[in-house]
Structures are given as C-alpha cells and as structure tokens.
Design a protein around this motif. Structure first.
Motif, PDB file in Angstrom:
ATOM      1  N   ARG A   3       0.859  -1.177   0.000  1.00 64.33           N
ATOM      2  CA  ARG A   3       0.000   0.000   0.000  1.00 64.33           C
ATOM      3  C   ARG A   3       0.899   1.233   0.000  1.00 64.33           C
ATOM      4  O   ARG A   3       1.703   1.435   0.909  1.00 64.33           O
ATOM      5  N   GLU A  26      -1.269  -0.814  -4.856  1.00 68.25           N
ATOM      6  CA  GLU A  26      -2.418  -0.083  -4.327  1.00 68.25           C
ATOM      7  C   GLU A  26      -1.940   1.329  -3.959  1.00 68.25           C
ATOM      8  O   GLU A  26      -1.106   1.495  -3.062  1.00 68.25           O
ATOM      9  N   THR A  28      -2.601   5.455  -3.042  1.00 64.71           N
ATOM     10  CA  THR A  28      -3.440   6.533  -2.530  1.00 64.71           C
ATOM     11  C   THR A  28      -2.676   7.841  -2.709  1.00 64.71           C
ATOM     12  O   THR A  28      -1.551   7.981  -2.217  1.00 64.71           O
ATOM     13  N   CYS A 207      -6.140   7.070 -13.995  1.00 68.07           N
ATOM     14  CA  CYS A 207      -5.666   6.441 -12.759  1.00 68.07           C
ATOM     15  C   CYS A 207      -6.836   5.933 -11.915  1.00 68.07           C
ATOM     16  O   CYS A 207      -6.781   4.829 -11.356  1.00 68.07           O
ATOM     17  N   VAL A 208      -7.882   6.736 -11.826  1.00 67.74           N
ATOM     18  CA  VAL A 208      -9.060   6.326 -11.059  1.00 67.74           C
ATOM     19  C   VAL A 208      -9.658   5.054 -11.654  1.00 67.74           C
ATOM     20  O   VAL A 208     -10.046   4.128 -10.926  1.00 67.74           O
ATOM     21  N   GLY A 211      -7.922   2.088 -10.421  1.00 68.13           N
ATOM     22  CA  GLY A 211      -7.973   1.785  -8.999  1.00 68.13           C
ATOM     23  C   GLY A 211      -7.225   2.722  -8.076  1.00 68.13           C
ATOM     24  O   GLY A 211      -7.179   2.477  -6.861  1.00 68.13           O
ATOM     25  N   VAL A 212      -6.634   3.798  -8.591  1.00 74.30           N
ATOM     26  CA  VAL A 212      -5.930   4.749  -7.730  1.00 74.30           C
ATOM     27  C   VAL A 212      -6.954   5.585  -6.963  1.00 74.30           C
ATOM     28  O   VAL A 212      -7.947   6.049  -7.529  1.00 74.30           O
ATOM     29  N   GLU A 213      -6.687   5.801  -5.674  1.00 73.48           N
ATOM     30  CA  GLU A 213      -7.558   6.636  -4.842  1.00 73.48           C
ATOM     31  C   GLU A 213      -6.937   8.024  -4.697  1.00 73.48           C
ATOM     32  O   GLU A 213      -5.764   8.146  -4.314  1.00 73.48           O
ATOM     33  N   PHE A 214      -7.699   9.071  -5.011  1.00 76.88           N
ATOM     34  CA  PHE A 214      -7.230  10.441  -4.862  1.00 76.88           C
ATOM     35  C   PHE A 214      -7.926  11.099  -3.677  1.00 76.88           C
ATOM     36  O   PHE A 214      -9.148  11.056  -3.561  1.00 76.88           O
ATOM     37  N   ASN A 215      -7.130  11.704  -2.803  1.00 75.95           N
ATOM     38  CA  ASN A 215      -7.653  12.485  -1.678  1.00 75.95           C
ATOM     39  C   ASN A 215      -7.303  13.946  -1.929  1.00 75.95           C
ATOM     40  O   ASN A 215      -6.178  14.395  -1.650  1.00 75.95           O
TER      41      ASN A 215
END
Length: 408
Positions: A3, A26, A28, A207-208, A211-215
């Motif tokens: 991660r 994975e 973030t 990217c989304v 599976g990439v998570e953007f904060n």
C-alpha cells in the motif's frame, strides 16, 4: 501488494501513480488542491522538449544573471534579500558547474526515453491534450548566440538528440507566421507540444479507472514511523483529522518536497523558481492565421511558445528567484506580450490570460528519483523547467526502484 502513499497530484505525481497502478500496486494520492495539476502543471510553456535539456549550471549563465540583476524585465531576476534556503541553494548550484556537461547529456537521454512513454500512455488511455508533433525551432538573432548554441548542440547530439542547424530562409519555411530576420536557428523535428493541464487531468481520470484513490483538499500534517516498518500519515480534510498507515511513501510534491523530505529524514534541496506565461486567446480568424503552429524557443529572451489547438497560443518564460512568491507581476508579464506583438503583429493580444507558477528546482538541475535514506521512502521530484518532458521516464524509474525494494 504494498500500500503506497503518494504525495502530490501534479504531472510527476500523476504519472507515478499511473506507473505504479500498472504494476499492480495499491496507490493513494494526497493532494492539497481540489483538483490535479493546479500548480506548476497548470499553464506551463507546453513544450515536450529534449532540445531544451541544457542545464543552467554554467559560468555563462551566472555572468548573464549578474548583468540582468539591474533589469526588472530581465529573463532571470534575483531578489537579493537573504534567506538561508535561497543562498544555500545558490551555493550548491555553483558547486554543480563542473557537472554541467554530464548533467546536460543525462537530461537529454532522460527526455528522449520519456517521450515514447508519454505518447503510448496518451494513446492507450485516449487522452486529448492538443498534442502537436511539429518539432521545436530555436531562433537566434546574431552569430555569437548561434555559435554558442552550436556548442550546446554538440552535447545534445551526444545525448542522442537529432537537432540540426537551419538558415533564416529555412526558418521562414518552417514557420511562415514568424515575422523578422534571424542569423539562424536549430530545429528538433522529434520534439512536440501540448497542454500539460489537460494531459494531467486526463491521466488522473485514467488512474481512477485503474484503482488509484485520490484524496483532494487534503493537507498532510505529519508523517511518522509506524509498526513493522510502516508509516503513519496524519492528514486534515474538511476540518477533520484523519490518519492511515502505508508500506511506502513516494514524494512528488513539487516545491513542497523539501518540507516533506525533512519529515522523512532527507535533505532534498528543492527551490521554487518562478516562471510566467500568457495564454493568448485567438478569438478571430486573422489572429488564428497569424499565430504559429511550430513551437519556438528564443534563447536570448528565454521565451518558449506552444500552439494549443486552434484558438490558444501559449507564450512562457523568465525565471525569478524570489522564494514562495506567487504574485503575477505586470512588469514580468509585459515582456511576454511585447515579444508576441513583435514577432506576430497580426495576432491580437486584446485577451491575454497571465499566470505564474513555481518550478521545483534542485541545484544540479537533475531530478531526485529513487530511494531515500529510510527504507520505504522514495522521491520523484525536482524536475525544474522540464517536469512534463521528463515525467514519464522518471515515473517508470521510481516504480522500478519500488518493485526492487518490495522483492528484497
């Protein structure tokens, strides 16, 4: 699979997130702005330019900078007010002068490698970013500047770049819209241009999908070692304090990278060097006909151009060593407008959008790519004026480093 926390959603952060996702990690991403590509990746000169790979660490550049200090419209402007960060960076910059040749050749090689990575990503993900593959033309008004450029050209060719000299007549053929006489120029047919903001935003969307998570709207408050070699990241978002644990951290935070490196026990001496651009809105047919399609670099003025679709013309340049100042100064924008009016007098400048951004520069002009002192910490930052040009290659390189680390 590991991660990974990735700091920064500019061009280097998003290309790195994409490369990591393609290898199955994975990821973030933490970004303090509401969207990707809102700082240096917002409105740069638009060039994907291996031909602009010469590093600035030379005695010639230093002497020019000293002469320019008394001119408010100079291509390079230094605020002499002392700060430790500024003068420590300048000291390291001067110590890198002996590495000028090697660093220039290495930058060229990186830029050439990055090119095909970027084009393949755009094609695979269907990203429209106003790409123009018409080459980049460097122009020179006098013999002295042309001969100096010819010496640089030897280094560029050593790095594998095909950049060849052209006469004034050939300049007119390559770009008929350019109005003036020149001693000569150099043309790089393999270079190209496009809209970095559109590319980065499009790649973030890809990217989304992978599976990439953007904060977004998220400030990192602290980073500390957790259990089992992991990292604890505390963030603030929407007035809430949150935290999470990660196996690896990748710092792609542009001019903020020095701050995050200090949290992680590293010295990454990135300094913010401000650049300016204008986007000339080509609102009528006459202006659209009068603006160039071939990208230009005027070495004496340190100005670059890109045509962004039919109705936008980007003109960018200058360097200002003035800390984290993001003010858009009228006296720094005016030379860009005047240059446009001089060389493209029929292109209307009645609607011009000014912008200023901070380039993340390391003293040696090569980016910091790879592992930090602490296991699990990685960097892809400090690309200076070539962030877009180099990003796809350095993203692949740091991803290789992370894969090797995970396999150990």
């Amino acid at each position: 699979m590991s991660r990974i926390a990735l700091i920064g959603a500019g061009i280097t952060g998003v290309t790195t997130a994409y490369a990591l996702a393609q290898r199955g990690f994975e990821v973030t991403v933490f970004e303090r702005h509401r969207y990707a590509a809102m700082e240096t990746s917002f409105a740069n000169g638009g060039q994907l330019s291996a031909s602009n790979a010469e590093v600035w660490n030379s005695a010639t550049t230093v002497l020019k900078g000293l002469r320019w200090m008394l001119r408010r419209d100079a291509p390079l402007l230094l605020n002499p007010l002392p700060t430790w960060h500024k003068y420590s960076w300048m000291g390291e910059f001067l110590r890198q002068i002996p590495n000028y040749r090697a660093n220039t050749v290495e930058t060229v090689r990186l830029a050439i490698a990055a090119r095909e990575h970027l084009f393949s990503i755009a094609a695979r993900e269907g990203i429209d970013f106003d790409l123009e593959r018409r080459g980049i033309l460097h122009i020179y008004k006098n013999r002295k500047d042309f001969e100096a450029a010819n010496r640089v050209n030897a280094l560029l060719r050593e790095g594998g770049l095909d950049r060849h000299p052209v006469t004034n007549e050939e300049i007119r053929t390559l770009e008929p819209a350019l109005q003036d006489e020149f001693h000569g120029g150099f043309f790089t047919p393999s270079d190209s241009t496009g809209d970095i903001h559109k590319f980065t935003r499009g790649l973030a969307q890809a990217c989304v999908r992978h599976g990439v998570e953007f904060n977004y709207d998220t400030e990192i408050v602290s980073i500390s070692p957790g259990t089992n070699g992991r990292f604890l990241i505390d963030v603030r978002r929407d007035h809430e304090s949150l935290s999470g644990t990660f196996d690896q951290i990748v710092v792609c935070a542009g001019v903020k990278s020095r701050e995050f490196a200090a949290m992680l026990g590293d010295h990454v001496n990135v300094y913010p060097v401000k650049g300016y651009s204008i986007t000339v809105c080509l609102d009528d047919d006459k202006s659209r006909q009068a603006a160039p399609w071939v990208s230009l670099l005027d070495d004496s003025a340190k100005i670059v151009t890109s045509r962004l679709g039919t109705d936008r013309f980007r003109v960018a340049g200058t360097a200002e060593i003035n800390g984290f100042n993001r003010d858009i100064r009228a006296d720094r924008i005016a030379p860009l407008v005047q240059w446009t009016r001089r060389y493209f007098p029929e292109a209307a400048t009645s609607r011009v959008i000014p912008w200023a951004g901070l380039r993340p520069m390391l003293p040696g002009m090569l980016p910091k790519v790879g592992q930090g002192r602490r296991r699990g910490v990685f960097y892809n930052t400090g690309h200076g004026h070539l962030g877009w040009t180099l990003s796809a290659a350095t993203a692949a390189s740091v991803t290789d480093s992370i894969e090797r680390s995970v396999r150990r």
